[in-house]
Design a protein around this motif. Structure first.
Motif, PDB file in Angstrom:
ATOM      1  N   GLU A 117       0.844  -1.192   0.000  1.00 43.73           N
ATOM      2  CA  GLU A 117       0.000   0.000   0.000  1.00 43.73           C
ATOM      3  C   GLU A 117       0.879   1.241   0.000  1.00 43.73           C
ATOM      4  O   GLU A 117       1.805   1.357   0.810  1.00 43.73           O
ATOM      5  N   ILE A 118       0.581   2.157  -0.908  1.00 39.56           N
ATOM      6  CA  ILE A 118       1.434   3.329  -1.097  1.00 39.56           C
ATOM      7  C   ILE A 118       0.571   4.585  -1.064  1.00 39.56           C
ATOM      8  O   ILE A 118      -0.460   4.670  -1.742  1.00 39.56           O
ATOM      9  N   GLU A 119       1.001   5.558  -0.277  1.00 42.02           N
ATOM     10  CA  GLU A 119       0.307   6.844  -0.211  1.00 42.02           C
ATOM     11  C   GLU A 119       0.880   7.768  -1.287  1.00 42.02           C
ATOM     12  O   GLU A 119       2.094   7.946  -1.388  1.00 42.02           O
ATOM     13  N   ILE A 120      -0.009   8.330  -2.085  1.00 35.52           N
ATOM     14  CA  ILE A 120       0.403   9.175  -3.201  1.00 35.52           C
ATOM     15  C   ILE A 120      -0.271  10.535  -3.095  1.00 35.52           C
ATOM     16  O   ILE A 120      -1.484  10.621  -2.847  1.00 35.52           O
ATOM     17  N   VAL A 121       0.491  11.589  -3.279  1.00 35.83           N
ATOM     18  CA  VAL A 121      -0.059  12.940  -3.362  1.00 35.83           C
ATOM     19  C   VAL A 121      -0.091  13.325  -4.836  1.00 35.83           C
ATOM     20  O   VAL A 121       0.951  13.353  -5.505  1.00 35.83           O
ATOM     21  N   LYS A 122      -1.278  13.603  -5.347  1.00 32.02           N
ATOM     22  CA  LYS A 122      -1.415  13.943  -6.765  1.00 32.02           C
ATOM     23  C   LYS A 122      -1.079  15.419  -6.960  1.00 32.02           C
ATOM     24  O   LYS A 122      -1.952  16.279  -6.976  1.00 32.02           O
ATOM     25  N   THR A 123       0.194  15.687  -7.151  1.00 33.43           N
ATOM     26  CA  THR A 123       0.664  17.070  -7.280  1.00 33.43           C
ATOM     27  C   THR A 123       0.557  17.593  -8.713  1.00 33.43           C
ATOM     28  O   THR A 123       0.754  18.779  -8.966  1.00 33.43           O
ATOM     29  N   GLU A 124       0.263  16.686  -9.655  1.00 35.74           N
ATOM     30  CA  GLU A 124       0.103  17.076 -11.052  1.00 35.74           C
ATOM     31  C   GLU A 124      -1.190  16.468 -11.582  1.00 35.74           C
ATOM     32  O   GLU A 124      -1.775  15.574 -10.968  1.00 35.74           O
ATOM     33  N   ASP A 125      -1.634  16.948 -12.737  1.00 38.02           N
ATOM     34  CA  ASP A 125      -2.890  16.450 -13.306  1.00 38.02           C
ATOM     35  C   ASP A 125      -2.792  14.974 -13.690  1.00 38.02           C
ATOM     36  O   ASP A 125      -3.771  14.234 -13.592  1.00 38.02           O
ATOM     37  N   ALA A 126      -1.622  14.552 -14.174  1.00 39.18           N
ATOM     38  CA  ALA A 126      -1.434  13.169 -14.609  1.00 39.18           C
ATOM     39  C   ALA A 126      -0.423  12.462 -13.726  1.00 39.18           C
ATOM     40  O   ALA A 126       0.581  13.058 -13.318  1.00 39.18           O
ATOM     41  N   LEU A 127      -0.691  11.201 -13.422  1.00 37.24           N
ATOM     42  CA  LEU A 127       0.227  10.413 -12.592  1.00 37.24           C
ATOM     43  C   LEU A 127       1.390   9.847 -13.390  1.00 37.24           C
ATOM     44  O   LEU A 127       2.427   9.522 -12.831  1.00 37.24           O
ATOM     45  N   GLY A 128       1.189   9.699 -14.701  1.00 38.67           N
ATOM     46  CA  GLY A 128       2.252   9.145 -15.543  1.00 38.67           C
ATOM     47  C   GLY A 128       2.170   7.647 -15.732  1.00 38.67           C
ATOM     48  O   GLY A 128       3.172   7.010 -16.019  1.00 38.67           O
ATOM     49  N   LEU A 129       0.965   7.080 -15.578  1.00 38.39           N
ATOM     50  CA  LEU A 129       0.780   5.634 -15.719  1.00 38.39           C
ATOM     51  C   LEU A 129       0.086   5.289 -17.032  1.00 38.39           C
ATOM     52  O   LEU A 129      -0.844   5.986 -17.457  1.00 38.39           O
ATOM     53  N   THR A 130       0.519   4.211 -17.654  1.00 40.54           N
ATOM     54  CA  THR A 130      -0.247   3.569 -18.714  1.00 40.54           C
ATOM     55  C   THR A 130      -0.756   2.253 -18.146  1.00 40.54           C
ATOM     56  O   THR A 130       0.014   1.474 -17.594  1.00 40.54           O
ATOM     57  N   ILE A 131      -2.065   2.026 -18.277  1.00 41.98           N
ATOM     58  CA  ILE A 131      -2.696   0.865 -17.645  1.00 41.98           C
ATOM     59  C   ILE A 131      -3.239  -0.079 -18.712  1.00 41.98           C
ATOM     60  O   ILE A 131      -3.792   0.355 -19.721  1.00 41.98           O
ATOM     61  N   THR A 132      -3.064  -1.355 -18.491  1.00 47.35           N
ATOM     62  CA  THR A 132      -3.677  -2.370 -19.336  1.00 47.35           C
ATOM     63  C   THR A 132      -4.365  -3.375 -18.419  1.00 47.35           C
ATOM     64  O   THR A 132      -4.375  -3.202 -17.193  1.00 47.35           O
ATOM     65  N   ASP A 133      -4.979  -4.429 -18.972  1.00 49.13           N
ATOM     66  CA  ASP A 133      -5.563  -5.457 -18.106  1.00 49.13           C
ATOM     67  C   ASP A 133      -5.341  -6.831 -18.698  1.00 49.13           C
ATOM     68  O   ASP A 133      -4.914  -6.979 -19.847  1.00 49.13           O
ATOM     69  N   ASN A 134      -5.612  -7.839 -17.894  1.00 52.00           N
ATOM     70  CA  ASN A 134      -5.291  -9.215 -18.296  1.00 52.00           C
ATOM     71  C   ASN A 134      -6.450  -9.921 -18.982  1.00 52.00           C
ATOM     72  O   ASN A 134      -6.352 -11.100 -19.304  1.00 52.00           O
ATOM     73  N   GLY A 135      -7.565  -9.207 -19.204  1.00 46.18           N
ATOM     74  CA  GLY A 135      -8.711  -9.823 -19.853  1.00 46.18           C
ATOM     75  C   GLY A 135      -9.539 -10.682 -18.926  1.00 46.18           C
ATOM     76  O   GLY A 135     -10.502 -11.327 -19.356  1.00 46.18           O
TER      77      GLY A 135
END
Length: 319
Positions: A117-135
């Motif tokens: 578990e990671i605490e993240i502060v969204k200091t910018e509009d984009a987090l910088g992640l590209t997400i996919t899924d396993n179907g």
């Protein structure tokens, strides 16, 4: 004037068909090739990515059934599988199993490892992640943009499954749904991301043993035909896409990442196939509008960019 008819129904994924009943006396998998004739049952080699004995699997027609077969082979729950890669045990996002498998491909199953578990502060509009899924209900991180918020957090890695966001369960959601939730988090907000990383390998190198391949079988990954999974649950054997098509599909996937923050080769392939026989962006927009893809709500700007990619690929300017 918009290229699309305006529709607002909520997107509902196509139903997963029941697993066909296996009969020991039947040697056919029910798979059709391009001519509609049946081929003998296909057998694929598999291995757990962190290390395991060689396994043989067959008798599946979609990704969920594939995971079930792998799980049965190694006697663990199918929900333990985060994703699969083809021809490498590494967490290589260029080798992800998507909507098709080459007939000579070797499958590596990446299982659940340590949760975090990671605490993240969204200091910018984009987090910088590209997400996919396993179907099969798990969204995970495919790419992390250099210099982004997430790139500065060492505990977040490519291949991590996004299990929860601020306690809300993400299991069962498609990648674009998870991407939208992350995008809609207001700037300045602090939130908790629960991730599950792939099980780490205890070996420096593992891979298929050439001596264990069956007679007449070429080196893995060299096949020119692929097993394609269809939305209706029917798997078909088709010829591999040519170089122009591959370049076009790859570029379309880049557009999906740019416009939606998701990566989905299967979706990109479906768009490429829908464009077959279309002569302009209006015809492509109509084809998408009359398919299940219209529920994504693609903008006119995206369709115009998409058509540009398709025409470039057809003319060979991408390959």
């Amino acid at each position: 004037m918009s290229l699309f008819k305006k529709k607002a129904p909520k997107y509902t994924p196509p139903p997963v068909p029941p697993t066909p009943t296996e009969e020991t006396h039947q040697q056919s998998n029910g798979l059709d090739n391009n001519n509609g004739t049946q081929k003998s049952q296909l057998v694929f080699h598999c291995q757990q990515a962190h290390g395991s004995p060689l396994g043989l699997i067959s008798g599946f027609s979609n990704v969920k059934e594939l995971y079930q077969k792998i799980a049965e082979c190694y006697d663990f729950p199918p929900e333990d599988i985060l994703f699969c890669t083809l021809n490498t045990h590494k967490v290589d996002m260029k080798k992800l199993l998507g909507g098709q498998i080459g007939l000579e491909d070797f499958i590596f199953a990446h299982r659940k490892g340590r949760p975090k578990e990671i605490e993240i502060v969204k200091t910018e509009d984009a987090l910088g992640l590209t997400i996919t899924d396993n179907g099969a209900g798990y969204a995970f991180i495919k790419r992390i943009k250099e210099g982004s918020i997430v790139s500065r957090i060492p505990h977040i890695e490519v291949g991590d499954h996004i299990e929860k966001l601020d306690g809300e369960n993400m299991v069962g959601k498609r990648h674009y749904e998870v991407a939208k939730i992350l995008k809609d988090i207001p700037k300045g907000t602090t939130f908790i991301m629960r991730l599950v990383e792939p099980l780490k390998s205890g070996f420096g190198s593992i891979g298929p043993k050439t001596s264990s391949t069956k007679a007449g079988r070429k080196n893995y990954g060299s096949g020119k035909e692929t097993l394609r999974f269809k939305a209706n649950g029917q798997a078909t054997i088709e010829n591999e896409h040519d170089e122009k098509s591959k370049a076009g599909i790859e570029k379309i996937n880049g557009l999906l990442e740019l416009f939606m923050g998701v990566s989905d080769t299967e979706l990109a392939t479906q768009m490429w196939d829908l464009a077959d026989g279309k002569n302009n962006s209006m015809e492509l927009a109509e084809a998408i509008d009359n398919s299940d893809l219209q529920e994504f709500g693609f903008t006119d700007e995206f369709i115009i960019e998409l058509w540009g990619v398709i025409t470039d690929a057809r003319s060979g300017r991408l390959s």
